[in-house]
Write a protein that holds these residues in place. Structure first.
Motif, PDB file in Angstrom:
ATOM      1  N   ARG A 456       0.796  -1.224   0.000  1.00 50.28           N
ATOM      2  CA  ARG A 456       0.000   0.000   0.000  1.00 50.28           C
ATOM      3  C   ARG A 456       0.832   1.280   0.000  1.00 50.28           C
ATOM      4  NH1 ARG A 456      -4.559  -2.189   4.156  1.00 50.28           N
ATOM      5  NH2 ARG A 456      -5.385  -3.772   2.759  1.00 50.28           N
ATOM      6  N   CYS A 457       2.145   1.156   0.022  1.00 46.72           N
ATOM      7  CA  CYS A 457       2.973   2.363  -0.059  1.00 46.72           C
ATOM      8  C   CYS A 457       4.313   1.997  -0.672  1.00 46.72           C
ATOM      9  CB  CYS A 457       3.180   2.954   1.331  1.00 46.72           C
ATOM     10  SG  CYS A 457       4.222   4.421   1.310  1.00 46.72           S
ATOM     11  N   ARG A 458       4.678   2.680  -1.735  1.00 44.96           N
ATOM     12  CA  ARG A 458       5.984   2.411  -2.328  1.00 44.96           C
ATOM     13  C   ARG A 458       6.562   3.682  -2.939  1.00 44.96           C
ATOM     14  NH1 ARG A 458       1.821  -0.421  -4.528  1.00 44.96           N
ATOM     15  NH2 ARG A 458       1.161   0.195  -6.616  1.00 44.96           N
ATOM     16  N   ASP A 459       7.874   3.803  -2.836  1.00 43.57           N
ATOM     17  CA  ASP A 459       8.595   4.942  -3.398  1.00 43.57           C
ATOM     18  C   ASP A 459       9.438   4.455  -4.559  1.00 43.57           C
ATOM     19  OD1 ASP A 459       7.747   6.929  -1.638  1.00 43.57           O
ATOM     20  OD2 ASP A 459       9.197   6.307  -0.125  1.00 43.57           O
ATOM     21  N   ARG A 472       5.822   8.660  -5.079  1.00 46.31           N
ATOM     22  CA  ARG A 472       5.264   7.752  -4.076  1.00 46.31           C
ATOM     23  C   ARG A 472       3.844   7.369  -4.473  1.00 46.31           C
ATOM     24  NH1 ARG A 472       5.468   8.481   2.350  1.00 46.31           N
ATOM     25  NH2 ARG A 472       7.564   7.730   1.901  1.00 46.31           N
ATOM     26  N   VAL A 474       0.493   5.504  -2.954  1.00 54.64           N
ATOM     27  CA  VAL A 474      -0.156   4.907  -1.782  1.00 54.64           C
ATOM     28  C   VAL A 474      -1.596   4.544  -2.128  1.00 54.64           C
ATOM     29  CG1 VAL A 474       1.243   6.177  -0.095  1.00 54.64           C
ATOM     30  CG2 VAL A 474      -0.961   7.092  -0.782  1.00 54.64           C
ATOM     31  N   GLU A 479      -2.744   5.140   4.718  1.00 55.30           N
ATOM     32  CA  GLU A 479      -1.380   5.346   4.227  1.00 55.30           C
ATOM     33  C   GLU A 479      -1.182   6.799   3.805  1.00 55.30           C
ATOM     34  OE1 GLU A 479       1.300   3.573   4.227  1.00 55.30           O
ATOM     35  OE2 GLU A 479       0.292   1.878   5.169  1.00 55.30           O
ATOM     36  N   ALA A 480      -2.198   7.367   3.160  1.00 56.99           N
ATOM     37  CA  ALA A 480      -2.093   8.756   2.716  1.00 56.99           C
ATOM     38  C   ALA A 480      -1.847   9.668   3.912  1.00 56.99           C
ATOM     39  CB  ALA A 480      -3.362   9.167   1.980  1.00 56.99           C
ATOM     40  N   LYS A 482      -0.326   8.995   6.640  1.00 53.83           N
ATOM     41  CA  LYS A 482       1.077   8.892   7.082  1.00 53.83           C
ATOM     42  C   LYS A 482       1.962   9.780   6.217  1.00 53.83           C
ATOM     43  CE  LYS A 482       0.682   4.049   8.494  1.00 53.83           C
ATOM     44  NZ  LYS A 482       1.023   2.700   8.027  1.00 53.83           N
ATOM     45  N   SER A 483       1.704   9.772   4.898  1.00 53.53           N
ATOM     46  CA  SER A 483       2.507  10.603   4.001  1.00 53.53           C
ATOM     47  C   SER A 483       2.295  12.089   4.309  1.00 53.53           C
ATOM     48  CB  SER A 483       2.148  10.322   2.540  1.00 53.53           C
ATOM     49  OG  SER A 483       2.531   9.007   2.201  1.00 53.53           O
ATOM     50  N   LEU A 497       2.796  12.441  -5.263  1.00 51.36           N
ATOM     51  CA  LEU A 497       2.099  11.471  -4.414  1.00 51.36           C
ATOM     52  C   LEU A 497       0.816  11.046  -5.106  1.00 51.36           C
ATOM     53  CD1 LEU A 497       1.827  10.052  -1.575  1.00 51.36           C
ATOM     54  CD2 LEU A 497       0.503  12.047  -0.868  1.00 51.36           C
ATOM     55  N   VAL A 499      -2.524   9.015  -4.747  1.00 47.78           N
ATOM     56  CA  VAL A 499      -3.355   8.430  -3.698  1.00 47.78           C
ATOM     57  C   VAL A 499      -4.613   7.831  -4.297  1.00 47.78           C
ATOM     58  CG1 VAL A 499      -4.610   8.828  -1.550  1.00 47.78           C
ATOM     59  CG2 VAL A 499      -2.556  10.147  -2.033  1.00 47.78           C
TER      60      VAL A 499
END
Lengths: 583, 170
Positions: A456-459, A472, A474, A479-480, A482-483, A497, A499
């Motif tokens: 659910r989250c990758r860079d 990124r 997400v 998760e969003a 957190k970002s 980002l 989302v």
């Protein structure tokens, strides 16, 4: 080498590894027990007691909360487990509004299914509850507490996916209910209408608000021209309602079905996904060059936009001003079609969109997305609703002859089609931004690092003309959030980002056909989209010839005044009246 | 909508929130301290106002619906304002057999509480029953604002209530 761990199910020895519970071990080996509250993507809860099994030396256990151990001897189908399950069903049914034939979930209701499988013909317990009011205060989701079995799946989905927990348990014992804060309507609390609650709901307690009748009445109205657009993720999921495999691309069948239903012209939201990339890509390049309002947030997901407006209005500057693909195509259709086709006027044109999403229904009603008092998108149907319309029209979907979408807004590239999976918007944007900045062709279109419906989250880091750009991706608002916190603390190292509020992106959206095991199905659906992408000759949005033509003839260039008028929007601080009142 | 008890809100005043902030700080905004926090907040406001629960949730990163869920799960929490004097009448087994119900009826009659109302209109008295205070030797027992009144009879409790009424000059 450690020895393989094994246990026994109904006398058969089976291996297990890192499964979180014996239910997973059982299902992997072809044994099944009924469940209401267990959802593979959510934490086990042990509420419904349907998954009980008998374990030698341990008695009755709920298989969803019991971790596997070597040597366990499990019986899934005994006199006791059957009796318990029947009693549970009877107790649930006693307080359930059993008007099944007129229920939205009829046919896909798990309570109905198991009551039938377990042959419940008589309910020994008296009905106790009074009739509770139904909440249909919002454009997306209907909540009927009279059909709730208190399995808590919606509460967990809201909390674990969106970090939001708009829904919660209240009271105790026989008075327990699932409801938003203090029994308010969903429209009065911070609900973003992602619809994940209703995808995990086993009964008719949470359902999609249907717009089918309204669309039928437009179609049958002789004075109206009704055109339709289909979102990317719809094509790989609707087949499931007609016994086709998840992930099978049915866009050709959908086009034909929509024409048979009576839509006048059939377009593809993939076209405007390409358009989105032209605008959003240009916007991103500009922001990169000016180094302002970075990281930029994608704005395709209406649940995400609503969340940001409600929870972090101070961050709205980061949000791309681009409308979502749905809301880009509709105003273009309303502007361009009357210019090209004499029988179409702004007054008689009705735009319907088919979306994998419940939040799109509320997006379509946004005042920012209207012109002279007319909404850009008139009606939004979810994948599920379209499936029902096809059935209602008596169309034999799986055996239709495929056809193409109408020109020009039915043409699309592979970049548009992958919008439906988490990471797709970012990948499409990178494909175009890379070429526009470097003026060099991108050698490999497949940016696999950006893909994946489970993570659910990758860079992913890119080198564009010697400049390091981190993208990124997400999915889920949890998760969003957190970002966003990283950005607020000044720790964010990414410039773009993406989302998507639903886990895995739109393929797993709130409007998609119901599946009890979304973890497997969403992967198959995403694979279907990437397969279409690979099969297309054109895979970069800026290569779409119809997009180029639209700019030449009508929009001038990306980011032009005309483009801003039609394709960009603005956002509002909607903090007031929400939970976040006092921050 | 579907809540059995109506909820009430307080007028938003910064004084109220700074009091809540102090409580939150003392309990380190921890989710595991939610019940203790709710107890302190209730001790201050005499009930749990809806907007204060929302505020708690936001500050503690717990959803307001969850705070509401905890508040409605335990009968020690009240979502309605309570009176200045909270009359707790024990109806545990020992008190019950020694006549707690006639005591309860006498109080309810004296305070004219009917139709599911447990707080007087002037906001002076709230009446509730509790299940065993652990003082069975004193049965039937009542507690009014932390003070224990042992071996109650209908006449005795009426005299006590009347004293409070006179003190308040009603």
């Amino acid at each position: 080498m450690s020895e393989n761990k094994t246990l026994f199910i109904n006398g058969k020895e089976v291996e297990f590894t890192d499964e979180i519970n014996i239910l997973e071990v059982m299902r992997k080996n072809g044994f099944n027990v009924p469940t209401f509250c267990y959802r593979p993507d959510l934490k086990p809860f042990g509420a419904c007691r349907m998954c009980v099994v008998e374990i030698e030396g341990r008695g009755i256990q709920t298989s969803c909360t019991m971790p596997p151990e070597s040597g366990l001897r499990i019986q899934t189908n005994t006199e006791r487990t059957r009796r318990i399950r029947k009693t549970v069903l009877e107790l649930l049914l006693a307080n359930h509004d059993r008007e099944c034939t007129s229920c939205e979930k009829s046919g896909s209701c798990e309570l109905q299914k198991y009551a039938e499988e377990y042959g419940i013909r008589e309910i020994r317990y008296a009905k106790k509850k009074e009739f509770l009011p139904i909440d249909d205060s919002n454009p997306s989701i209907v909540r009927d507490p009279n059909k709730c079995i208190l399995c808590g799946a919606c509460v967990r989905a809201c909390e674990e996916f969106q970090g939001h927990a708009v829904l919660g348990f209240a009271n105790r014992g026989s008075k327990t209910v699932v409801q938003p804060l203090a029994g308010k309507c969903l429209s009065e609390v911070d609900c973003v209408y992602c619809g994940q609650c209703q995808t995990v709901c086993p009964t008719g307690a949470l359902t999609i608000k249907s717009d089918i009748e309204k669309v039928w009445s437009q179609i049958t109205n002789k004075n109206k021209k009704v055109v339709v657009q289909i979102a990317p993720a719809v094509r790989v999921a609707i087949g499931e309602m007609f016994n086709l495999e998840p992930g099978e691309n049915t866009i050709g069948l959908i086009n034909t079905a929509l024409r048979e239903i009576g839509f006048d012209l059939v377009f593809d939201t993939n076209f405007s996904a390409d358009l989105t990339i032209m605008e959003e890509g240009t916007e991103f390049i500009e922001r990169l060059q000016k180094d302002e309002n970075l990281p930029m947030f994608t704005s395709c997901c209406p649940a995400w936009v609503r969340y940001l407006e409600g929870a972090h209005p101070d961050m709205l500057g980061h949000l791309s001003t681009c409308k979502s693909p749905q809301s880009m195509l509709s105003p273009v259709l309303k502007e361009v079609l009357p210019l090209r086709l004499p029988e179409y006027t702004k007054e008689n044109l009705v735009v319907v969109s088919i979306m994998p999403c419940t939040a799109k229904k509320s997006e379509a009603g946004r005042s920012e997305l209207s012109m002279n008092g007319i909404q850009d998108t008139d009606y939004v149907l979810t994948t599920k609703e379209l499936g029902r319309m096809i059935k209602e029209a008596g169309i034999n979907f799986a055996h239709l002859a495929p056809s193409k979408g109408d020109s020009p807004f039915g043409e699309y590239t592979g970049a548009g089609t992958i919008f439906g999976a988490s990471g797709g918007v970012a990948e499409a944007a990178v494909r175009t931004a890379y070429e526009l900045i470097t003026q060099q062709p991108l050698s490999d279109c497949d940016i696999k690092e950006l893909r994946g419906v489970h993570n659910r989250c990758r860079d992913v880091e890119f080198d564009i003309n010697g400049k390091k750009v981190v993208v990124r991706v997400v999915s889920t608002l949890k998760e969003a959030e957190k970002s966003i916190m990283e950005i607020k603390k000044g720790e964010a190292k990414f410039q773009l980002l993406e989302v998507m509020a639903c886990p895995g992106g739109c393929v797993n959206g709130g409007g998609q056909p119901k599946s009890c095991d979304s973890s497997l199905i969403k992967e198959k659906r995403a694979r279907g989209l990437y397969k279409e992408d690979e099969s297309l000759l054109l895979r970069k949005s800026h290569e779409n010839p119809e997009i180029q033509k639209l700019y030449e003839e009508f929009l001038e260039k990306p980011g032009s005044h005309k483009a801003h008028e039609l394709l960009h929007t603005n956002y509002k601080n909607r903090l007031k009246g929400s939970y976040k009142d006092f921050e | 909508m579907t809540t059995p008890s109506s909820t009430e809100s307080l007028n938003v005043s910064s004084a109220n929130y700074s009091k809540v902030d102090k409580i939150l700080e003392r309990f380190e905004y921890k989710k595991s301290n939610l019940i203790a926090i709710l107890q302190e907040v209730q001790a201050h406001f005499k009930f749990l106002p809806e907007n204060i629960m929302t505020y708690l949730g936001t500050k503690m990163a717990v959803s307001p619906a969850t705070v509401f869920g905890v508040a409605t799960f335990y009968s020690q929490f009240s979502l309605e304002p309570k009176g200045k004097y909270i009359v707790k009448i024990c109806d545990g087994t020992a008190c019950h057999v020694r006549g707690s119900m006639p005591v309860y009826d006498a109080v309810m009659n004296r305070l004219k509480l009917t139709d599911g109302k447990f707080t007087t209109e002037d906001g002076l008295f709230s009446v509730e029953t509790v299940s065993c205070l652990g003082a069975c030797g004193l049965a039937p027992v009542c507690v009014i604002n932390e003070k224990i009144y042992p071996k109650m009879t209908p006449d005795a409790i009426l005299a006590i209530i009347n004293n409070f009424v006179n003190d308040e000059g009603v």
